[in-house]
Scaffold this active site. Structure first.
Site, PDB file in Angstrom:
ATOM      1  N   ASN A  61       0.865  -1.183   0.000  1.00 27.54           N
ATOM      2  CA  ASN A  61       0.000   0.000   0.000  1.00 27.54           C
ATOM      3  C   ASN A  61       0.901   1.233   0.000  1.00 27.54           C
ATOM      4  O   ASN A  61       1.478   1.572   1.027  1.00 27.54           O
ATOM      5  CB  ASN A  61      -0.892  -0.030   1.258  1.00 27.54           C
ATOM      6  CG  ASN A  61      -1.698   1.242   1.421  1.00 27.54           C
ATOM      7  OD1 ASN A  61      -1.810   2.049   0.497  1.00 27.54           O
ATOM      8  ND2 ASN A  61      -2.274   1.427   2.606  1.00 27.54           N
ATOM      9  N   LYS A  97       0.045   4.254  -0.308  1.00 22.97           N
ATOM     10  CA  LYS A  97      -0.652   5.438   0.230  1.00 22.97           C
ATOM     11  C   LYS A  97      -0.461   6.617  -0.740  1.00 22.97           C
ATOM     12  O   LYS A  97      -0.343   6.394  -1.936  1.00 22.97           O
ATOM     13  CB  LYS A  97      -0.157   5.751   1.645  1.00 22.97           C
ATOM     14  CG  LYS A  97      -0.169   4.502   2.535  1.00 22.97           C
ATOM     15  CD  LYS A  97      -0.018   4.803   3.981  1.00 22.97           C
ATOM     16  CE  LYS A  97       0.036   3.503   4.756  1.00 22.97           C
ATOM     17  NZ  LYS A  97       0.031   3.698   6.186  1.00 22.97           N
ATOM     18  N   HIS A 111      -9.420   1.020   4.859  1.00 26.18           N
ATOM     19  CA  HIS A 111      -8.148   1.181   5.587  1.00 26.18           C
ATOM     20  C   HIS A 111      -8.404   2.087   6.797  1.00 26.18           C
ATOM     21  O   HIS A 111      -9.238   2.988   6.748  1.00 26.18           O
ATOM     22  CB  HIS A 111      -7.108   1.801   4.644  1.00 26.18           C
ATOM     23  CG  HIS A 111      -5.738   1.807   5.221  1.00 26.18           C
ATOM     24  ND1 HIS A 111      -5.318   2.766   6.114  1.00 26.18           N
ATOM     25  CD2 HIS A 111      -4.696   0.953   5.070  1.00 26.18           C
ATOM     26  CE1 HIS A 111      -4.074   2.493   6.472  1.00 26.18           C
ATOM     27  NE2 HIS A 111      -3.662   1.404   5.855  1.00 26.18           N
ATOM     28  N   GLU A 133      -6.891   4.533   7.878  1.00 26.26           N
ATOM     29  CA  GLU A 133      -6.762   5.971   7.598  1.00 26.26           C
ATOM     30  C   GLU A 133      -8.050   6.499   6.979  1.00 26.26           C
ATOM     31  O   GLU A 133      -8.440   7.644   7.222  1.00 26.26           O
ATOM     32  CB  GLU A 133      -5.549   6.223   6.680  1.00 26.26           C
ATOM     33  CG  GLU A 133      -4.248   6.046   7.465  1.00 26.26           C
ATOM     34  CD  GLU A 133      -3.065   5.570   6.646  1.00 26.26           C
ATOM     35  OE1 GLU A 133      -3.097   5.643   5.405  1.00 26.26           O
ATOM     36  OE2 GLU A 133      -2.075   5.124   7.271  1.00 26.26           O
ATOM     37  N   GLU A 164      -5.243  -5.208  10.692  1.00 23.56           N
ATOM     38  CA  GLU A 164      -4.230  -4.184  10.903  1.00 23.56           C
ATOM     39  C   GLU A 164      -4.509  -3.471  12.224  1.00 23.56           C
ATOM     40  O   GLU A 164      -5.347  -2.560  12.269  1.00 23.56           O
ATOM     41  CB  GLU A 164      -4.268  -3.157   9.770  1.00 23.56           C
ATOM     42  CG  GLU A 164      -3.990  -3.742   8.414  1.00 23.56           C
ATOM     43  CD  GLU A 164      -3.403  -2.706   7.468  1.00 23.56           C
ATOM     44  OE1 GLU A 164      -2.291  -2.931   6.990  1.00 23.56           O
ATOM     45  OE2 GLU A 164      -4.042  -1.667   7.252  1.00 23.56           O
ATOM     46  N   GLY A 196       2.459   2.193  10.769  1.00 26.07           N
ATOM     47  CA  GLY A 196       3.383   3.314  10.615  1.00 26.07           C
ATOM     48  C   GLY A 196       4.082   3.711  11.908  1.00 26.07           C
ATOM     49  O   GLY A 196       4.722   4.758  11.974  1.00 26.07           O
ATOM     50  N   SER A 242       3.530  -2.280  10.333  1.00 28.78           N
ATOM     51  CA  SER A 242       4.990  -2.284  10.504  1.00 28.78           C
ATOM     52  C   SER A 242       5.633  -3.626  10.153  1.00 28.78           C
ATOM     53  O   SER A 242       6.552  -4.071  10.837  1.00 28.78           O
ATOM     54  CB  SER A 242       5.361  -1.843  11.919  1.00 28.78           C
ATOM     55  OG  SER A 242       4.933  -0.518  12.141  1.00 28.78           O
TER      56      SER A 242
HETATM   57  C1  PEP Z   1      -0.718   0.085   6.177  1.00 24.33           C
HETATM   58  O1  PEP Z   1      -0.886   1.274   6.078  1.00 24.33           O
HETATM   59  O2  PEP Z   1      -1.550  -0.689   5.689  1.00 24.33           O
HETATM   60  C2  PEP Z   1       0.455  -0.406   6.895  1.00 24.33           C
HETATM   61  C3  PEP Z   1       0.451  -1.624   7.319  1.00 24.33           C
HETATM   62  O3  PEP Z   1       1.498   0.490   7.067  1.00 24.33           O
HETATM   63  P1  PEP Z   1       2.956   0.183   7.704  1.00 24.33           P
HETATM   64  O4  PEP Z   1       3.437  -1.106   7.093  1.00 24.33           O
HETATM   65  O5  PEP Z   1       3.780   1.344   7.309  1.00 24.33           O
HETATM   66  O6  PEP Z   1       2.758   0.056   9.177  1.00 24.33           O
END
Ligand code: PEP
Length: 255
Positions: free
Chosen positions: A11, A13, A98, A100, A170, A176, A216
Site C-alpha cells: 500500500n 498510500k 483502511h 486511515e 491491521e 506506521g 509495521s
Molecule cells: C498500512 O498502512 O496498511 C500499513 C500496514 O502500514 P505500515 O506497514 O507502514 O505500518
C-alpha cells in the site's frame, strides 16, 4: 486444512508520482521476478495505475490494486472512482476500509461493506481492513471491535462471492509506528477472525478465506509473522516503498 496461497500487498498510500512509480516498479520487478510462490499486489495512488498496469501486464505473479473506490458504479460523485473504472485499467484488487479512511474520512463498517460488494460485483477482490486502536487494545476490547467490524462490514456478503474477499487485520497502533503485534498476538486475532467467518458462513469457507496481517511489517519480522497458521500474507505500508525491503517480505512469505 485448505491450502491458502500467501498474498503480499504493498500500500503506497499518497506517495510517488506516476514518473516515480515507474522507477519503483522497475526496481521491484528486478528484485522479485523470480518469486512466484505468493500473490503479489501493488497498490499505488490512482494516478499511477495506468502506468503500472502497462509495466506489469506480462508479469504473471504481480497484480495491480487500488487503495479505494466508490460504492456506486457511476454518477454525480465528483472526485470519485468506480470499480468499473479500476477494472478497465486491469486492477484485480482494491483496498477497502483502511484505518486511515475510517479515521480521516469517517468511513463506517456499513459503507465499507457497500464498497466491498461493489468491488466483488465488478470482479475485483476487496482487501477489507479491520483492526482495533491502541485504546481499544488497552481496554481489552479488541474482540468486541473486531466482531463489530466483521458483523457489520463483511457478514452478509453473498456466500458465492465471499471467498474472493481478503481480510487485512491491521491493529491501528501498529500502522506506521514501527510497533508490530507479536506473531502470537497477531495469530490470536487471526484465529478469532476465522472463527467469526465460520460462524457467519461455514468452517469450509472460513478455512479458505485469506487473512493478511498489516502493521509495521519489515524484512526482519516478516518470516515469523507470515508463518503463523492463520496468517496468510501481509499488507505492507512503509516498507513497500523500498523495492529491496518489499522483495524481502515477499520472499519471507514463501511456504
Ligand atoms: C498500512 O498502512 O496498511 C500499513 C500496514 O502500514 P505500515 O506497514 O507502514 O505500518
Amino acid at each position: 486444512m485448505a491450502y491458502r496461497k500467501k498474498i503480499v500487498a504493498g500500500n503506497w498510500k499518497m506517495n510517488k508520482s506516476a514518473t516515480e512509480a515507474r522507477v519503483l516498479v522497475a526496481d521491484i520487478l528486478m528484485e522479485i521476478k523470480k518469486f512466484d510462490a505468493s500473490d503479489i499486489v501493488i497498490c499505488p495512488p490512482f494516478t499511477s495505475l495506468a502506468a503500472i498496469s502497462e509495466l506489469i501486464n506480462e508479469v504473471p505473479n504481480i497484480r495491480l490494486g487500488a487503495q479505494n473506490l466508490h460504492q456506486q458504479s457511476n454518477g454525480a460523485f465528483t472526485g470519485e472512482i468506480s470499480a468499473g473504472m479500476l477494472r478497465d485499467l486491469y486492477c484485480r484488487y482494491v483496498i477497502v476500509g483502511h484505518s486511515e479512511r475510517r479515521q480521516y474520512y469517517k468511513e463506517t463498517d456499513e459503507l465499507i461493506k457497500e464498497k466491498a460488494k461493489a468491488a466483488l460485483d465488478a470482479n475485483l477482490k476487496p482487501i477489507v481492513c479491520i483492526g482495533e486502536t491502541l485504546a481499544e487494545r488497552e481496554a481489552n476490547d479488541w474482540k468486541k471491535v473486531i466482531t463489530r467490524q466483521v458483523d457489520n462490514g463483511i457478514a452478509g456478503i453473498d456466500e458465492k462471492q465471499i471467498e474472493d474477499l481478503i481480510i487485512a487485520y491491521e491493529p491501528v497502533w501498529a500502522i506506521g509506528t514501527g510497533k508490530n503485534a507479536t506473531p502470537e498476538q497477531a495469530q490470536e486475532v487471526h484465529h478469532f477472525i476465522r472463527g467469526l467467518i465460520a460462524k457467519h458462513y461455514s468452517s469450509a469457507i472460513a478455512s479458505k478465506i485469506r487473512i493478511q496481517y498489516g502493521g509495521s511489517v519489515k524484512p526482519d519480522n516478516a518470516k515469523q509473522l507470515l508463518h503463523q497458521p492463520d496468517i496468510d500474507g501481509a499488507l505492507v505500508g512503509g516498507a513497500s516503498l523500498d523495492a529491496r525491503a518489499f522483495a524481502a517480505i515477499v520472499l519471507a512469505s514463501r511456504h
